[in-house]
Design a protein around this motif. Structure first.
Motif, PDB file in Angstrom:
ATOM      1  N   SER A  29       1.072  -1.379   0.075  1.00  0.00           N
ATOM      2  CA  SER A  29       0.114   0.635   0.068  1.00  0.00           C
ATOM      3  C   SER A  29       0.876   1.152   0.385  1.00  0.00           C
ATOM      4  O   SER A  29      -0.062   2.416  -0.262  1.00  0.00           O
ATOM      5  N   PRO A  88      -4.661  -0.252  -9.347  1.00  0.00           N
ATOM      6  CA  PRO A  88      -5.366   0.183 -10.266  1.00  0.00           C
ATOM      7  C   PRO A  88      -4.665   0.204 -11.609  1.00  0.00           C
ATOM      8  O   PRO A  88      -5.252  -0.570 -12.511  1.00  0.00           O
ATOM      9  N   ARG A 129      -3.144  -5.238  -7.819  1.00  0.00           N
ATOM     10  CA  ARG A 129      -4.159  -3.992  -8.804  1.00  0.00           C
ATOM     11  C   ARG A 129      -5.160  -3.599  -7.781  1.00  0.00           C
ATOM     12  O   ARG A 129      -5.058  -2.098  -8.442  1.00  0.00           O
ATOM     13  N   GLU A 130      -5.091  -4.398  -6.136  1.00  0.00           N
ATOM     14  CA  GLU A 130      -5.869  -3.616  -5.360  1.00  0.00           C
ATOM     15  C   GLU A 130      -5.716  -2.324  -5.150  1.00  0.00           C
ATOM     16  O   GLU A 130      -6.690  -1.265  -4.974  1.00  0.00           O
ATOM     17  N   LYS A 146      -4.200 -10.141  -8.744  1.00  0.00           N
ATOM     18  CA  LYS A 146      -5.085  -9.011  -8.275  1.00  0.00           C
ATOM     19  C   LYS A 146      -5.015  -8.096  -7.317  1.00  0.00           C
ATOM     20  O   LYS A 146      -5.444  -7.191  -6.898  1.00  0.00           O
TER      21      LYS A 146
END
Length: 704
Positions: free
Chosen positions: A186, A216, A212-213, A209
């Motif tokens: 993050s 994006p 991409r969180e 996945k």
């Protein structure tokens, strides 16, 4: 540009010492499902067997891996510097004479020239924190690898994404690992290395996945496809490697890792890289130069450098802002105490001064939310106390019947010729007594406010007091007991003020004499009016006699407000008797008005009415005089006996009670967390200043 990665490594070292997550440093985090080949990719970048290997969950703590490229010339220098450390650790400096070595943060200066030993240390350290089964921990292991064969890189190896708990893993292991990965990726300054095995479908890639969180647009995601050699016969990864399946901004690189068999057979990483190159040339000749471990290392190095270049200005600002914040935080914690007696005296004096200033209204911190200190005391005197006194009705609790009864009781067995003076005194004292309660309440309110000022001072003004909880408590105790001592004295004085008023009813008071004169005139006026309305049946001379008598008596003496004539009218008596209730005593017996409630319906005779009126007016007039006195003298008494006394004797009281050599150590004991917080803030400040220095050393030319 090359100088940037070591700079970030230095910063990482600086902040590792204080365990700070407050600065988000640029780094590369490796993300992938369990056994997708993350650790193998890292090993191929290091060029040595350095990480624990095996099936199932192997990486159970984040591993921050700093690769440092060293020149063989520099290596000898490092060898000389570290020779003493090498000897200390029971290891001759021959370790450094080898080309490569590693160092852990948790083992301080110990040097590991043997990479098997490094792997063993990682396993031991993992088990120390995460247990020897399959549990995970978010506390990172820091490893530095120095080698001439690596490019400068900082990578974070994270536990693999898993779905089903095994061993003694908690039920929410998937969630735990996911949160741990998200904690690292993050960070907007983190490049995500998403590792996916080529023998699984790219569309099902958990790594992409998760990436991409938090990213994006894929601006900081680089995809790595491992196990190219394990794809099904007849399939290839051409579309994937060309970026046609899943486009990723930073690119997509394929690599071939060593199999578990190769590892068991001790196949070296160098051989594996040679074989990988051959495989790529054979299978993907057109893409061979844009894939493979060597290309991955160069790409990561380039990406990290550019990324660091972009992040540095913001990083510089953030470090400077934080340094300023921690500087002021450290300032608020104060310096450790050296000279105890002067510190104690200083704090006591500061508190006493602040307390007096709050009363005077000259405090540094002016309260804006509510009245406090002297302003509130003023409000209590003039608003609360003043209004309460004004709301006391001069005739409150006195009915006309009470007045009449008092007049009768004061005359004894004889019928009254004049209104008895005793009845006035008796009733006026009863009314004045009612002023005592609000006066004592005023003292209580001021006492409460003086108590609240203690809290106000320790909250706002003397921040240092909070450093020493025992001293704070002792000061509060001394001031509270001083206030407690003054309370009875002040109450006594206020009680006396009312008692003084009760002791002597001064009917010669100038204001009272004026009121009497005015009242006589009013009563005379009313009487004349009534005389004009007298019915013709009453003999004129009789009525006249009554008026004459009144006038004689009413010349300046309030006793002169006489009511003659009415007492002797037999029909009035008979009427009064007839209005008595049924159970009243028989005719001829004395009537006790206290025992026998007089019915409301009973009409007072004109004489009784006048008597009552006179007394009520006198009571009211005298009561207002006393109330004015009390309203003036109570605040003065409170100020003298309570407020000013405490203000004047506070400093000497505090010094007398607390400034004793036996108490110094105890009173100046800091709260445990305060000393700890000061040390933490000092460490953090030191780290931030060092970081600022490190960044300042980068020449501007390095950045662009």
């Amino acid at each position: 540009m090359e100088a940037l990665i070591p700079v970030i490594n230095k910063l990482q070292d600086v902040f590792n010492t204080v365990g700070a997550d407050i600065i988000q440093l640029p780094q590369i985090a490796v993300v992938g499902t369990q056994s997708s080949g993350k650790s193998s990719v890292l090993e191929s970048l290091v060029g040595r067997d350095v990480l624990p290997r095996g099936t199932g969950i192997v990486t159970r703590r984040p591993l921050i891996l700093q690769l440092v490229n060293v020149d063989p010339e520099d290596r000898r220098k490092t060898g000389e510097e570290n020779e003493s450390n090498a000897w200390k650790n029971g290891r001759l400096s021959k370790g450094i004479d080898g080309e490569e070595w590693g160092k852990f943060l948790h083992t301080k200066n110990k040097i590991y020239p043997d990479f098997d030993e490094i792997r063993q240390e990682i396993e031991t350290e993992t088990e120390r924190i995460s247990g020897n089964n399959k549990g995970i921990s978010d506390e990172p292991i820091h490893l530095k690898v120095f080698s001439p064969h690596v490019v400068n890189l900082t990578l974070v190896d994270l536990p693999g994404i898993t779905k089903v708990p095994v061993g003694d893993q908690p039920k929410d292991i998937e969630l735990q690992i996911r949160e741990l990965i998200l904690k690292y990726i993050s960070n907007p300054n983190c490049i995500i290395l998403a590792v996916t095995a080529a023998n699984t479908d790219m569309a099902t890639s958990e790594a992409l996945k998760v990436a991409r969180e938090v990213d994006p647009d894929g601006r900081r995601t680089l995809a790595v496809v491992t196990k190219l050699d394990l794809m099904d016969a007849g399939t290839d990864a051409m579309d994937v490697l060309m970026g046609r399946v899943i486009p990723v901004k930073l690119g997509l690189i394929g690599v071939v890792n060593r199999s578990q068999l190769d590892i068991n057979n001790k196949k070296s990483v160098a051989d594996a890289i040679r074989d990988e190159h051959a495989f790529l040339q054979k299978k993907y000749p057109s893409l061979a130069n844009r894939n493979g471990t060597k290309y991955l290392a160069r790409t990561l190095n380039r990406l990290l450098m550019h990324h660091i270049r972009d992040c540095l200005p913001e990083l510089k600002t953030r470090i400077n802002v934080l340094a300023a914040q921690y500087q002021s935080l450290l300032g608020s914690y104060g310096e450790p105490v050296e000279d105890q007696s002067s510190t104690l005296l200083q704090l006591i004096t500061k508190f006493a001064t602040e307390y007096c200033n709050t009363i005077e209204g000259t405090a540094k911190y002016i309260e804006t939310a509510e009245l406090c200190g002297g302003a509130r005391i003023c409000y209590i005197f003039h608003e609360t106390f003043g209004r309460t006194l004004e709301s006391v009705d001069p005739l409150g609790g006195l009915t006309t019947i009470d007045v009449l009864t008092a007049i009768r009781n004061a005359t004894g067995p004889r019928p009254a010729l004049f209104v008895p003076e005793v009845s006035f005194e008796l009733l006026v004292k009863r009314q004045v007594k009612r002023l005592e309660e609000p006066s004592l309440r005023c003292v209580e309110l001021v006492h409460e406010e003086m108590q609240r000022i203690i809290q106000h001072c320790s909250n706002y003004s003397t921040q240092e007091l909070l450093r020493f909880p025992k001293l704070h408590d002792a000061i509060v105790e001394v001031v509270t007991s001083l206030l407690r001592k003054r309370l009875p004295v002040t109450n006594e004085m206020v009680h006396n003020l009312v008692a003084i008023e009760l002791a002597y009813i001064n009917t010669k008071h100038p204001d009272f004499a004026d009121a009497c004169g005015l009242m006589n005139n009013n009563i005379e006026e009313q009487r004349r009016n009534r005389m004009r309305e007298l019915p013709t049946a009453v003999p004129r001379d009789k009525a006249g006699g009554g008026v004459q008598g009144d006038q004689d008596g009413g010349t300046g003496n309030w006793r002169g407000m006489l009511k003659k004539g009415e007492d002797g009218l037999p029909d009035e008596r008979a009427k009064a008797q007839a209005l008595m209730p049924a159970h009243s005593p028989q005719k001829g017996y004395a009537v006790n008005l206290l025992d026998v409630p007089v019915p409301v319906a009973r009409k007072l005779s004109a004489r009784e009415q006048r008597d009552c009126e006179v007394i009520e007016r006198l009571i009211k007039s005298y009561f207002l005089i006393v109330r004015k006195n009390i309203q003036d003298s109570v605040p003065k008494a409170v100020m003298h006996f309570l407020v000013n006394h405490v203000k004047d004797s506070l400093q000497s009281e505090l010094v007398g009670q607390l400034y004793k050599s036996g108490l110094l150590d105890d009173l100046l004991t800091e709260s445990e967390d305060m000393a700890q917080r000061r040390n933490e803030a000092a460490d953090m400040l030191k780290a931030l200043q060092k970081a600022s220095q490190v960044i300042a050393e980068i020449r501007e030319t390095h950045l662009w």
